[in-house]
Scaffold this active site. Sequence first.
Site, short mmCIF file in Angstrom:
data_model
loop_
_atom_site.label_atom_id
_atom_site.label_comp_id
_atom_site.label_asym_id
_atom_site.label_seq_id
_atom_site.Cartn_x
_atom_site.Cartn_y
_atom_site.Cartn_z
N CYS A 132 0.81 -1.23 0.00
CA CYS A 132 0.00 0.00 0.00
C CYS A 132 0.84 1.27 0.00
O CYS A 132 0.43 2.29 -0.57
CB CYS A 132 -0.96 -0.01 1.19
N GLY A 163 -3.39 0.55 7.95
CA GLY A 163 -2.38 -0.32 7.34
C GLY A 163 -2.10 -1.54 8.19
O GLY A 163 -1.61 -2.56 7.69
N HIS A 257 -2.70 6.85 3.44
CA HIS A 257 -1.27 7.09 3.62
C HIS A 257 -0.89 8.40 2.94
O HIS A 257 -1.40 8.71 1.85
CB HIS A 257 -0.45 5.97 2.96
#
Lengths: 353, 353
Positions: A132, A163, A257
């Site tokens: 990711c 995450g 993110h």
Amino acid sequence: MSNRLPTLAVVGATGAVGSVMRDILTERPNVWGEIRLIASPRSAGKVLSVRGEDVTVQALAPEVFDGVDVAMFDVPDEVSKEWAPVAAARGAVAVDNSGAFRLDPDVPLVVPEVNADQVGNRPRGIIANPNCTTLSMIVAIGALHRAYGVKDLVVSSYQAASGSGQEGIDTLRDQTATVAAERNLGNEAGDVRAAVDELGPFPAPLAYNVVPWAGSLKDDGYSSEELKVRNESRKILGLPDLRVAATCVRVPVITTHALTVHATFDSEVPAEDARKLLANAEGVEVLDDPAKGEFPTPADVVGTDPTWVGRIRQSIDDPTSLDLFLCGDNLRKGAALNTAQIAEVVAREFTQD
Amino acid sequence: MSNRLPTLAVVGATGAVGSVMRDILTERPNVWGEIRLIASPRSAGKVLSVRGEDVTVQALAPEVFDGVDVAMFDVPDEVSKEWAPVAAARGAVAVDNSGAFRLDPDVPLVVPEVNADQVGNRPRGIIANPNCTTLSMIVAIGALHRAYGVKDLVVSSYQAASGSGQEGIDTLRDQTATVAAERNLGNEAGDVRAAVDELGPFPAPLAYNVVPWAGSLKDDGYSSEELKVRNESRKILGLPDLRVAATCVRVPVITTHALTVHATFDSEVPAEDARKLLANAEGVEVLDDPAKGEFPTPADVVGTDPTWVGRIRQSIDDPTSLDLFLCGDNLRKGAALNTAQIAEVVAREFTQD
């Protein structure tokens, strides 16, 4: 060529990414015939919705792959390692979102906007989906690379709690409630640490804090997450000698993110040229007008599909470098969406003339 | 040389930094005779404690500097700009923590562990204290530079809310209470933005978010904070051609700035050598054993004096580069402590033989 809608299996349909995957399959233009939902025996028999249909979850077993054309895996590394080859042996193309096969030279690592041409190059019948954090920047970096030739990346991440899955989300929510309840926390060394009694999947408190660690310890003090950013970027861009220095840091954000990237190219890159190029790149949105307070933040980006880019600056001391701030939803493009996009590229093999 | 304890004036004694300054003056070995506390007329007459003594705050006026040997200024740029020269004209050495004089060629910019030798070089009678973000890394970078010669810095900041003063702290606490109260905030685009109605000094919500902006807009899309990191690092290290690329990002931490630094040197720097050098450097603490979960985080560092360094890695693709994670309390070393340290260097001029 056959001309039928292919059958899809979603393995790991009940997890955090699997849940987003069912949403994405429901939202996107439908290219699938049957969709099977697969999970551990514990979840078998549950009825879940996808594309507005109720589907009964089946337990993972070799037979569930019979007649399947594409099997997506959103499961831990060790489950993928065992079961993706089983699916491939039964004739399915396995699209795997674990770390098990990403650096296997016989498995392409695909981001459709960057290297969709690699999808057919799959001797093991397996295609890997990147990590990711890599995915939160690589669509934008790939677009810049095609125009200017990238040779060096310095990456710092601002990674979200999700995450680390649902446990990460729950841990941050609980810790946030704890620090919010005590008005003066955060001024004295150790007081957040003393107040927070459950660290969950993180090695230090995350509320009112940032933690310079994600993943497991590898050689020379690197975390597995940092090595993924380096090694996966090299493979996706087809640049085995690309210089990459990454430091991965967890921040108290639920989902999305963010990253800073200092990217150095073969030639000079005026910021305005980069801005125009990125604005026209597939899968990228530019939000870059600080005079109006415009730049991407996780709170604005979460739930969306593109890679968002802002703070586009030509480095003052090196006209061949750009400094960027990027955001991407780590559960969507960072996981489920990219997997779905790879599967759609494969699906075209079944329906095109 | 006289041999008396010099008189100190603290201008801005009632602010966020001024309050930490009074703590620091109380904690450190005493080198001062009289200490005067100065603030705006609004705060005049208040009685505040320093060194265990009650001191009545005086309103800022030219006469308060009569007989003062060293005057510290922890006030906004425009107040320093007007009043530091007034203090200097009355015979005090002004140690200024604003941005007003930092790049003035006739004003030294001092970090005692790095360039204490510059203190005497003050034709205007003014010495400047660096910005808190620069101060959060420069002691460690200075130590590495003396050994290896630094030529390039790529810096990403994880800056605390208290960098925006008490209003920043209050805003983050209020926003944190808001997001904590609603369990599902943070999953959908805009929901944090909708829930948070007061942005305070920040251009976007800070709770459950990171915001790639600090300071005001300067040329070419840079923020004032990013230019400070570049220009002040160059001046403190005495390297007018040092290449610096900085991206400054605010994070939901109350106090203590963190930074990632990718530093490139004239020669190869093995991580173990850097670790030993930093462990022996004045003002630096190394906390770097990821196998034991040891690295600095703001929650552990807040309230302490040193620059903390962890995650010390030699870059995989460039043996002349190091990747580091640093933390420093932005109100202590990042502001009040460094100002106090500069003032102590000046104080020695009054007491040494």
